[in-house]
Design a protein around this motif. Structure first.
Motif, PDB file in Angstrom:
ATOM      1  N   ILE A   1      33.447  23.989  -6.099  1.00 12.92           N
ATOM      2  CA  ILE A   1      32.870  23.862  -4.647  1.00 12.92           C
ATOM      3  C   ILE A   1      32.036  22.645  -4.438  1.00 12.92           C
ATOM      4  N   TYR A   2      32.757  21.617  -3.699  1.00  6.99           N
ATOM      5  CA  TYR A   2      31.905  20.425  -3.571  1.00  6.99           C
ATOM      6  C   TYR A   2      30.954  20.498  -2.357  1.00  6.99           C
ATOM      7  N   LEU A   3      29.826  20.385  -2.494  1.00  9.83           N
ATOM      8  CA  LEU A   3      28.697  20.378  -1.561  1.00  9.83           C
ATOM      9  C   LEU A   3      28.602  18.976  -0.816  1.00  9.83           C
ATOM     10  N   SER A   4      28.752  17.952  -1.575  1.00 14.20           N
ATOM     11  CA  SER A   4      28.847  16.544  -1.401  1.00 14.20           C
ATOM     12  C   SER A   4      29.812  15.774  -2.454  1.00 14.20           C
ATOM     13  N   PRO A   5      30.256  14.687  -2.427  1.00 17.32           N
ATOM     14  CA  PRO A   5      30.906  14.150  -3.436  1.00 17.32           C
ATOM     15  C   PRO A   5      30.213  14.173  -4.665  1.00 17.32           C
ATOM     16  N   GLN A   6      28.804  14.216  -4.923  1.00 21.46           N
ATOM     17  CA  GLN A   6      28.064  14.282  -6.047  1.00 21.46           C
ATOM     18  C   GLN A   6      27.627  15.553  -6.449  1.00 21.46           C
ATOM     19  N   ILE A   7      27.810  16.492  -5.740  1.00 20.21           N
ATOM     20  CA  ILE A   7      27.099  17.864  -5.746  1.00 20.21           C
ATOM     21  C   ILE A   7      28.197  18.989  -5.978  1.00 20.21           C
ATOM     22  N   LYS A   8      28.316  19.657  -7.242  1.00 25.48           N
ATOM     23  CA  LYS A   8      29.300  20.698  -7.224  1.00 25.48           C
ATOM     24  C   LYS A   8      28.847  21.853  -7.774  1.00 25.48           C
TER      25      LYS A   8
ATOM     26  N   PHE B   1      32.421  20.616   3.024  1.00 19.95           N
ATOM     27  CA  PHE B   1      32.620  20.861   1.360  1.00 19.95           C
ATOM     28  C   PHE B   1      33.810  21.466   1.303  1.00 19.95           C
ATOM     29  N   TYR B   2      34.403  21.537   0.055  1.00 16.34           N
ATOM     30  CA  TYR B   2      35.625  22.437   0.055  1.00 16.34           C
ATOM     31  C   TYR B   2      35.808  22.943  -1.439  1.00 16.34           C
ATOM     32  N   PHE B   3      36.490  23.894  -1.824  1.00 14.20           N
ATOM     33  CA  PHE B   3      36.844  24.585  -3.218  1.00 14.20           C
ATOM     34  C   PHE B   3      38.213  23.645  -3.921  1.00 14.20           C
ATOM     35  N   ILE B   4      38.100  23.477  -5.064  1.00 16.47           N
ATOM     36  CA  ILE B   4      39.231  22.890  -5.546  1.00 16.47           C
ATOM     37  C   ILE B   4      39.172  23.641  -7.088  1.00 16.47           C
ATOM     38  N   TYR B   5      40.317  23.544  -7.816  1.00 15.80           N
ATOM     39  CA  TYR B   5      40.348  23.777  -9.108  1.00 15.80           C
ATOM     40  C   TYR B   5      39.949  22.455  -9.807  1.00 15.80           C
ATOM     41  N   HIS B   6      39.394  22.711 -11.004  1.00 15.00           N
ATOM     42  CA  HIS B   6      38.989  21.516 -11.813  1.00 15.00           C
ATOM     43  C   HIS B   6      39.775  21.509 -13.084  1.00 15.00           C
ATOM     44  N   HIS B   7      40.184  20.416 -13.502  1.00 10.15           N
ATOM     45  CA  HIS B   7      40.889  20.193 -14.624  1.00 10.15           C
ATOM     46  C   HIS B   7      40.246  20.687 -15.940  1.00 10.15           C
TER      47      HIS B   7
ATOM     48  N   ILE C   1      18.706  33.069  -3.857  1.00 14.46           N
ATOM     49  CA  ILE C   1      18.672  31.774  -4.268  1.00 14.46           C
ATOM     50  C   ILE C   1      19.365  30.802  -2.973  1.00 14.46           C
ATOM     51  N   PHE C   2      18.615  29.815  -2.562  1.00 10.09           N
ATOM     52  CA  PHE C   2      18.953  29.179  -1.330  1.00 10.09           C
ATOM     53  C   PHE C   2      19.012  27.514  -1.846  1.00 10.09           C
ATOM     54  N   ILE C   3      20.322  27.099  -1.573  1.00 13.32           N
ATOM     55  CA  ILE C   3      20.408  25.591  -2.135  1.00 13.32           C
ATOM     56  C   ILE C   3      20.543  24.784  -0.944  1.00 13.32           C
ATOM     57  N   GLU C   4      20.079  23.592  -0.813  1.00 16.66           N
ATOM     58  CA  GLU C   4      20.219  22.728   0.328  1.00 16.66           C
ATOM     59  C   GLU C   4      20.680  21.462  -0.120  1.00 16.66           C
ATOM     60  N   ALA C   5      21.736  20.706   0.098  1.00 20.00           N
ATOM     61  CA  ALA C   5      22.281  19.516  -0.429  1.00 20.00           C
ATOM     62  C   ALA C   5      21.533  18.598   0.656  1.00 20.00           C
ATOM     63  N   PRO C   6      21.440  17.445  -0.025  1.00 28.82           N
ATOM     64  CA  PRO C   6      20.998  16.384   0.734  1.00 28.82           C
ATOM     65  C   PRO C   6      21.785  15.825   2.306  1.00 28.82           C
ATOM     66  N   ASN C   7      23.216  16.242   1.995  1.00 28.28           N
ATOM     67  CA  ASN C   7      23.666  16.087   3.483  1.00 28.28           C
ATOM     68  C   ASN C   7      23.484  17.312   4.520  1.00 28.28           C
ATOM     69  N   GLY C   8      22.698  18.333   4.087  1.00 26.98           N
ATOM     70  CA  GLY C   8      22.440  19.466   4.824  1.00 26.98           C
ATOM     71  C   GLY C   8      23.315  20.670   4.737  1.00 26.98           C
ATOM     72  N   ASN C   9      24.267  20.514   3.838  1.00 26.63           N
ATOM     73  CA  ASN C   9      25.034  21.667   3.298  1.00 26.63           C
ATOM     74  C   ASN C   9      24.264  22.877   2.787  1.00 26.63           C
ATOM     75  N   GLN C  10      24.481  24.322   3.239  1.00 28.10           N
ATOM     76  CA  GLN C  10      23.545  25.112   2.731  1.00 28.10           C
ATOM     77  C   GLN C  10      24.175  26.483   2.148  1.00 28.10           C
TER      78      GLN C  10
ATOM     79  N   ILE D   1      27.592  30.764 -11.998  1.00 28.08           N
ATOM     80  CA  ILE D   1      27.797  29.366 -11.423  1.00 28.08           C
ATOM     81  C   ILE D   1      27.140  28.405 -11.902  1.00 28.08           C
ATOM     82  N   GLN D   2      27.464  27.154 -12.135  1.00 29.03           N
ATOM     83  CA  GLN D   2      26.770  26.004 -12.591  1.00 29.03           C
ATOM     84  C   GLN D   2      26.996  25.115 -11.575  1.00 29.03           C
ATOM     85  N   LEU D   3      25.482  24.803 -11.160  1.00 28.07           N
ATOM     86  CA  LEU D   3      25.342  23.664 -10.111  1.00 28.07           C
ATOM     87  C   LEU D   3      25.139  22.324 -10.554  1.00 28.07           C
ATOM     88  N   VAL D   4      25.858  21.291 -10.304  1.00 25.35           N
ATOM     89  CA  VAL D   4      25.657  19.965 -10.828  1.00 25.35           C
ATOM     90  C   VAL D   4      25.429  18.797 -10.054  1.00 25.35           C
TER      91      VAL D   4
END
Ligand code: ZN
Length: 289
Positions: free
Chosen positions: A147-154, A2-8, A49-58, A179-182
């Motif tokens: 920050i993209y945890l996966s293509p669907q989770i930001k 996952f990675y950081f970008i700026y969003h329009h 607060i602990f967040i785990e994405a379906p792909n295992g990113n924590q 932070i807003q987790l979507v």
């Protein structure tokens, strides 16, 4: 990865930097389950607060006031998993930073996101020392980052609007990373300890704060959760992270009153609170039920 970008969506904010600010991470091969999991650990008076994405990113956001976080992570993470992809410190007060110092000692932390606000405490000094000793990459949190945890989770960084690195502030609470987790149609708004001043700035901005789940700011203190902010967020579920019989009287009765009509969970009464999302529906589980 996952990675950081700026969003329009947030380019309007103060002409923030453009383009990608950084990239990287470990690639995981763990079997996927369909749920995004967000755990609000019962760490007493504090936040973790602990967040785990379906792909295992924590991701771990704050560590609570002491080493209890290690026990909580031990229950949640498999024995062999000794690394956390991203640690976020919302602000350097003891009920958020102390546990993270312990985490830095016992886990391999791949990346840190923090405002860079400086604090003259032994915990802050240890935090800084551990980061530099272990060469942990650090990103200065600023609104506009994604920050993209996966293509669907930001994770959208909504606050602070400015780069605060190196600053010493009278009120660190208002400089908490927000932070807003979507994930699909599910949104979680994670507010650290912001108080009414920051809530007003966010509520008065162009940012769409609407979220299904609100981590109530500052442990349910009466100095936060203003009417205007709550109406912009319009949560279905609110989570208050506060210690049982804490000396501050958190959550304040007036905050609970303002949350009328919202399903309120609290670590002080429900223990650990786990919220699962498949991108559409939410499932809430608590340890005390
Ligand atoms: Zn706090």
């Amino acid at each position: 990865m996952f990675y950081f970008i700026y969003h329009h969506k947030y380019r309007i904010l103060a002409g923030l930097a453009i383009g990608m600010i950084l990239v990287w991470l470990a690639v995981f091969t763990r079997a996927e389950n369909p749920f995004l999991e967000v755990d609000f650990f019962d760490v007493g008076q504090g936040d973790a607060i602990f967040i785990e994405a379906p792909n295992g990113n924590q991701i771990l956001i704050d560590g609570g006031p002491d080493e209890k976080i290690l026990e909580k992570l031990g229950e949640e993470m498999p024995f062999h998993d000794r690394s956390i992809d991203l640690v976020v410190l919302t602000h350097p007060e003891q009920d958020h930073i102390n546990g993270l110092v312990e985490v830095l000692k016992y886990y391999r932390v791949e990346h840190i996101l923090y405002t860079g606000v400086v604090r003259d405490t032994s915990a802050y000094k240890e935090w800084s020392k551990l980061i530099s000793q272990n060469y942990i990459p650090l990103t200065i949190a600023q609104a506009g980052q994604v920050i993209y945890l996966s293509p669907q989770i930001k994770l959208y960084i909504l606050w602070p609007f400015q780069d605060l690195s190196g600053q010493r502030l009278k009120n660190n609470n208002n400089a908490s990373v927000v932070i807003q987790l979507v994930y699909g149609e599910s949104q979680f708004l994670l507010t650290g300890d912001i108080e009414k001043e920051t809530e007003r700035k966010l509520a008065g901005s162009e940012i769409d704060l609407a979220s299904d789940v609100l981590k109530v700011a500052h442990h349910g203190s009466k100095t936060s959760s203003t009417e205007d902010f709550l109406s912009k967020v319009n949560p279905r579920v609110a989570v208050i992270s506060a210690g049982q019989k804490n000396p501050y009287g958190h959550p304040h009765p007036s905050v609970l009153e303002r949350l009328k009509g919202v399903k309120v969970y609290g670590t002080y009464k429900d223990g650990d609170i786990e919220i699962l999302s498949d991108g559409q529906s939410l499932l809430v589980r608590t340890s005390e039920y």
